[in-house]
Structure formats: C-alpha cells, structure tokens
Design an enzyme around this catalytic site. Sequence first.
Site, mmCIF file in Angstrom:
data_model
loop_
_atom_site.group_PDB
_atom_site.id
_atom_site.type_symbol
_atom_site.label_atom_id
_atom_site.label_comp_id
_atom_site.label_asym_id
_atom_site.label_seq_id
_atom_site.Cartn_x
_atom_site.Cartn_y
_atom_site.Cartn_z
ATOM 1 C CB SER A 169 1.044 62.170 31.894
ATOM 2 O OG SER A 169 0.741 61.953 30.688
ATOM 3 C CE1 TYR A 182 6.218 63.617 30.779
ATOM 4 C CE2 TYR A 182 4.614 62.525 29.406
ATOM 5 C CZ TYR A 182 4.702 63.533 30.349
ATOM 6 O OH TYR A 182 3.946 64.153 30.817
HETATM 7 N N1 LIG Z 1 1.217 69.797 28.991
HETATM 8 C C1 LIG Z 1 0.660 68.601 28.962
HETATM 9 O O1 LIG Z 1 -0.072 68.285 27.735
HETATM 10 C C2 LIG Z 1 0.698 67.622 29.887
HETATM 11 C C3 LIG Z 1 0.005 66.582 29.904
HETATM 12 C C4 LIG Z 1 0.162 65.509 30.920
HETATM 13 C C5 LIG Z 1 0.814 65.915 32.101
HETATM 14 N N2 LIG Z 1 1.634 67.031 31.981
HETATM 15 C C6 LIG Z 1 2.411 66.935 33.196
HETATM 16 O O2 LIG Z 1 2.144 68.501 33.919
HETATM 17 C C7 LIG Z 1 3.226 68.599 34.603
HETATM 18 C C8 LIG Z 1 3.438 70.312 34.366
HETATM 19 O O3 LIG Z 1 3.897 70.248 32.948
HETATM 20 P P1 LIG Z 1 3.384 71.475 32.101
HETATM 21 O O4 LIG Z 1 2.719 70.934 30.979
HETATM 22 O O5 LIG Z 1 2.838 72.563 32.681
HETATM 23 O O6 LIG Z 1 4.707 71.909 31.331
HETATM 24 P P2 LIG Z 1 5.816 73.054 31.328
HETATM 25 O O7 LIG Z 1 5.283 74.041 31.365
HETATM 26 O O8 LIG Z 1 7.052 72.722 30.757
HETATM 27 O O9 LIG Z 1 6.058 72.708 33.019
HETATM 28 C C9 LIG Z 1 7.231 71.761 33.739
HETATM 29 C C10 LIG Z 1 7.748 72.550 34.529
HETATM 30 O O10 LIG Z 1 8.666 71.791 35.087
HETATM 31 C C11 LIG Z 1 9.857 72.709 34.989
HETATM 32 N N3 LIG Z 1 11.194 71.942 35.091
HETATM 33 C C12 LIG Z 1 11.448 70.891 34.158
HETATM 34 N N4 LIG Z 1 12.635 70.487 34.332
HETATM 35 C C13 LIG Z 1 13.076 71.117 35.643
HETATM 36 C C14 LIG Z 1 13.953 70.821 36.446
HETATM 37 N N5 LIG Z 1 15.190 70.127 36.187
HETATM 38 N N6 LIG Z 1 14.369 71.652 37.648
HETATM 39 C C15 LIG Z 1 13.197 72.748 37.932
HETATM 40 N N7 LIG Z 1 12.209 72.476 37.169
HETATM 41 C C16 LIG Z 1 12.023 72.185 36.201
HETATM 42 C C17 LIG Z 1 9.809 73.547 33.843
HETATM 43 O O11 LIG Z 1 10.814 74.552 34.238
HETATM 44 P P3 LIG Z 1 11.137 75.643 32.931
HETATM 45 O O12 LIG Z 1 9.841 76.456 32.735
HETATM 46 O O13 LIG Z 1 12.039 76.577 33.613
HETATM 47 O O14 LIG Z 1 11.777 74.862 31.950
HETATM 48 C C18 LIG Z 1 8.455 73.881 33.699
HETATM 49 O O15 LIG Z 1 7.989 75.085 34.583
HETATM 50 C C19 LIG Z 1 4.206 67.863 34.294
HETATM 51 O O16 LIG Z 1 4.577 67.035 35.081
HETATM 52 C C20 LIG Z 1 3.888 67.125 32.963
HETATM 53 O O17 LIG Z 1 4.652 65.971 32.573
HETATM 54 C C21 LIG Z 1 1.658 67.814 31.022
#
Ligand SMILES: NC(=O)c1ccc[n+]([C@@H]2O[C@H](COP(=O)([O-])OP(=O)(O)OC[C@H]3O[C@@H](n4cnc5c(N)ncnc54)[C@H](OP(=O)(O)O)[C@@H]3O)[C@@H](O)[C@H]2O)c1
Length: 292
Positions: A169, A182
């Site tokens: 991130s 985080y």
């Molecule tokens: N969105 C942003 O602005 C952003 C920015 C920078 C980096 N990122 C990174 O991108 C990656 C994907 O995130 P995203 O934005 O796509 O958010 P997201 O939709 O919440 O995806 C995160 C995924 O991880 C899963 N997860 C969380 N805890 C878990 C656990 N204990 N066991 C199994 N699965 C778990 C969630 O599952 P559930 O759906 O079942 O909760 C979710 O599908 C992450 O590493 C995040 O840090 C995101």
Amino acid sequence: MPPDSMDNTIINKSLFKVESDVHGQLEKEYAARCKEARVLTVHITAAAAYAVKEKTTICQAANCLDVVRYQKHLYEKFKVETRIIAVDFASEDIYDKIKTRLAGLEIGILVNNVGMSYEYPEYFLDLPDLDNTIKKLINVNVLSVCKMTQLVLPNMVERSKGVILNISSASGMFAVPLLTIYSATKAFVDFFSRCLHEEYRSKGIFVQCVLPYYVATKLAKIRKPTLDKPSAETFVKSAIKTVGLQSRTNGYPIHFLLALVTSLVPPGINRKIIMDFNKSVRARYLKKFKKN
Ligand SMILES: NC(=O)c1ccc[n+]([C@@H]2O[C@H](COP(=O)([O-])OP(=O)(O)OC[C@H]3O[C@@H](n4cnc5c(N)ncnc54)[C@H](OP(=O)(O)O)[C@@H]3O)[C@@H](O)[C@H]2O)c1
C-alpha cells in the site's frame, strides 16, 4: 514474462474466509464442488482470471456463497478451474492445511492480496481489543506473505519460473499515523518484496510489490470509484500490465503521480498533513458512532 504464460495461480483473499454462522452448510458445498472439479487450479479471484485471460470483472466476495457462485462464473466464462481453500488468515495454524491442498500443483503466480486495516484511524493505545488487533493485523498482512511464499517458492525455484505479486500500500511508502500498525505491516511487505526480488531474480523469479493509494473497495470504505480512487477492476487492469516490467509499482498512473508529489513533501510535513487528515476522519467516525 507475460502473466498468461503461467500455469496455476493463487490469490489469497477473502475467498478463504468462512463466516462462522454459515460455516457448516458452506463447507459441505465447498467439499461437494471440490470433488466435482476435474483439474482444480487454486483458489481464485477475478484477478487470477486476468492473469490467465486478461479480461474479467473483479469479484469482491461478500460471503462464501458468493465465492462458490464466482467459482462457477469463472469456469463458465474463462474455463478457469479453481480450488477453494477455506482458511482464516488471522490464524497461524492454517499453513499445513494449505500445503496439503496445494500438493502436486505447479504454482506459476502467487498473489499475496489478503489484507486488513483499521475500522477507523485511532491512536495505538486506544485501538479496540489491542492484543487481538495487533495479532490479527500481523498475521493477515505479514505472516501470510511470508508463509505463502515459503510454500510456493521452492517449486518455482526448481522450475526457474514464477511470479509473486505482493499487495502492499502507499501507506507502506510513507508513515501513516493513526493507522500505525497497518502502515508498518505494509512497509514490511515492501521491504520483503524488494529483498526477495533481489535474492531470486537470477533464478527466474519475478517478485513485484504493488503500492496502491485508495481503490474503491470494502476495505477503503469507498463505494463509488472516481478517477483517483479507481474500481478494483480498473486498478488491476492497469497494474497487471506492469508485471514482469516493474518490481515495485503504484499500479495506476494517477497513484504514481500522487506518490511522486508526496515524495517531494518533506517527511515531517507529510506526516503532519496525514495526521491532521486522519484525526478528522477519526472525529467524524466517533461522532457518528456515538450518534448511533
Ligand atoms: N482499497 C484500498 O484503498 C487499498 C489501498 C492500498 C492497499 N490495499 C491492499 O489491497 C489488498 C486488497 O484489499 P481490498 O482493498 O481489495 O479490500 P477488501 O475488499 O476488503 O479485500 C481484502 C480481502 O482480504 C480478506 N480478508 C481479510 N481478513 C481475512 C482473513 N482473516 N482471512 C481470510 N481473508 C481475509 C477480505 O475478506 P472478506 O471479504 O471476507 O472480509 C477481503 O476479501 C489488501 O492487502 C489491502 O491492504 C487496498
């Protein structure tokens, strides 16, 4: 190394998280479907389909039923077969199970995508359920990256071929107060990726660290995509083009510009700007929470 030359792909994300209230029924469904499948790649999201076919939509699976439906959709649309492994990445004792389920598969691409952040920006000592929060954030954001890499890298090295995409991130590039754990876990992912890339690139392994700014997802609590906060689909479409070319990327041109501008601001001033911003988000969240 273009992504579509790869064989099996792992994307560890929500797909493997079982909601406790629906656990029993869904496990049966998983088991039934896994038996039916002939080849079985590995667990999957749409990004895996990108990797294979370079076109699809992103699935933000809200629950396990969605995952099973999505698995069917991937097969019907892209003939991509998937294996779902239901695990909670907050736990430490899941990796033997994953190892067993991956036995015999040649993994071409590992996407370490799973991640969690705070419910709202908060001072370290005031984080709700601090002990548990520390453990969860480290297990989900850090341990998963190391352990999944440990599982798949040996076979990649043996075959002198493989891609590991680690989703960090922009919060890992610049210190983000009030999201302290985080931000620190994402800095870990960045350094881990850079070091690993250097260690293994001569052995045919390409490790990429992706450092996005906001993407409109559940984690970011953003529903409506905008130019600077793209949908997951728009983001992945852009980021996937850099695989094999850039070992460290913001993944999306506007995010690259944001990082460039941020890097020109003196770190102390940058931290203060972010602190003030997160303080106001925190205040709004707490006000709303009190109202409800
Ligand atoms: N969105 C942003 O602005 C952003 C920015 C920078 C980096 N990122 C990174 O991108 C990656 C994907 O995130 P995203 O934005 O796509 O958010 P997201 O939709 O919440 O995806 C995160 C995924 O991880 C899963 N997860 C969380 N805890 C878990 C656990 N204990 N066991 C199994 N699965 C778990 C969630 O599952 P559930 O759906 O079942 O909760 C979710 O599908 C992450 O590493 C995040 O840090 C995101």
